[in-house]
Enzyme design. Structure first.
Site, PDB file in Angstrom:
ATOM      1  N   GLU A  41       0.815  -1.228   0.000  1.00  0.00           N
ATOM      2  CA  GLU A  41       0.000   0.000   0.000  1.00  0.00           C
ATOM      3  C   GLU A  41       0.847   1.275   0.000  1.00  0.00           C
ATOM      4  OE1 GLU A  41      -3.556   2.024   2.722  1.00  0.00           O
ATOM      5  OE2 GLU A  41      -2.112   0.670   3.655  1.00  0.00           O
ATOM      6  N   LYS A 110      -9.446   3.194  -2.224  1.00  0.00           N
ATOM      7  CA  LYS A 110      -9.709   2.686  -0.872  1.00  0.00           C
ATOM      8  C   LYS A 110     -11.009   3.271  -0.326  1.00  0.00           C
ATOM      9  CE  LYS A 110      -7.234   2.102   3.549  1.00  0.00           C
ATOM     10  NZ  LYS A 110      -5.969   2.428   4.240  1.00  0.00           N
ATOM     11  N   CYS A 144      -5.803  -2.575   2.677  1.00  0.00           N
ATOM     12  CA  CYS A 144      -5.438  -2.484   4.093  1.00  0.00           C
ATOM     13  C   CYS A 144      -6.646  -2.402   5.027  1.00  0.00           C
ATOM     14  CB  CYS A 144      -4.484  -1.298   4.286  1.00  0.00           C
ATOM     15  SG  CYS A 144      -3.460  -1.401   5.782  1.00  0.00           S
TER      16      CYS A 144
END
Length: 264
Positions: A41, A110, A144
């Site tokens: 990430e 994200k 994540c």
């Protein structure tokens, strides 16, 4: 499908051009002759989040150029981790996915941003799911902190993904938490989960953090990294996945009538 997850050294990457470092790690991973290379990430930005806008890749142009070239050169699919990307006046935490021909097959922003003062104050959240195919295999990507939301990853399970890719940069003190989340999401959704993370040098030849792993549908680690940078590779089997789904029916046995009745 053979998957190579690449664990980056954050200390080294932050002291050189991160794009050059990324290219070198892709080259290293390509030696394993995988079908898919997975990166961690936000590999293009370092330091406090208020500095990320200035470091971010404008429109993802440099990222796309690097990943497309590498995918074509090595004839490998690349889940390009994620980068801080400036777009439409905002900064996003964005994953780009390329096939063996160097064609972009997915872009994912994200969805769940981590905490005030870290991501939430500096990034814009995505609103779309990250689904795609690689070599005919149904796949998905989250980033994540997204893993902490089982209802979001359930959307991927219900969409029929066989492999879920997760670029990550997990805090060192929460490694046990990460292991539990990786295993739980793979088990719940009856899929493989391939996570690539960052490690950090302690300055004495040792490292901390990491979290790179490939997990099977029975919540078993096929490969689990230590804290050092490197390439971690495992084979995933659709035939084994089929048998796992025949044994456990978590998706088929859901009670949507009750979930909706009680607010989910």
């Amino acid at each position: 499908m053979k998957i190579s997850c690449v664990q980056f050294d954050a200390t080294r990457a932050s002291h050189m051009d991160p794009f050059a470092y990324c290219a070198s790690m892709i080259e290293e991973a390509a030696k394993e002759e995988p079908d898919v290379i997975v990166l961690p990430e936000k590999w293009n930005v370092f330091g406090p989040p208020e500095t990320h806008r200035d470091q971010a890749d404008e429109g993802g142009e440099r990222t796309r150029k690097l990943l497309s070239k590498a995918a074509k050169e090595y004839a490998v699919n690349i889940v390009g981790g994620s980068v801080a990307e400036r777009r439409d006046g905002a900064v996003y935490n964005t994953a780009h996915v390329f096939d063996r021909k160097g064609e972009e097959v997915a872009v994912y922003d994200k969805v769940h941003l981590y905490q005030d003062g870290i991501e939430r104050d500096y990034y814009a959240a995505g609103n779309e799911i990250g689904l795609f195919e690689l070599d005919g295999v149904p796949c998905g990507v989250v980033i994540c902190y997204d893993m902490n939301f089982p209802e979001w990853l359930r959307c991927y399970g219900l969409s029929g993904v066989d492999v879920l890719f997760v670029p990550a940069a997990w805090p060192s003190k929460w490694m046990r938490h990460l292991e539990l989340v990786q295993c739980s999401r793979a088990l719940e959704n009856q899929c493989y989960l391939a996570c690539a993370g960052f490690c950090k040098s302690n300055g004495d030849g040792t490292y901390r953090s990491g979290g790179t792993a490939i997990v099977g549908p029975h919540a078993e680690f096929l490969v689990k990294a230590d804290h050092a940078p490197g390439v971690y590779t495992a084979e995933v089997s659709r035939e084994f996945l089929k048998k796992a789904r025949e044994w456990q029916h978590f998706l088929k046995d859901r009670r949507e009538d009750l979930y909706r009745r009680f607010g989910f």
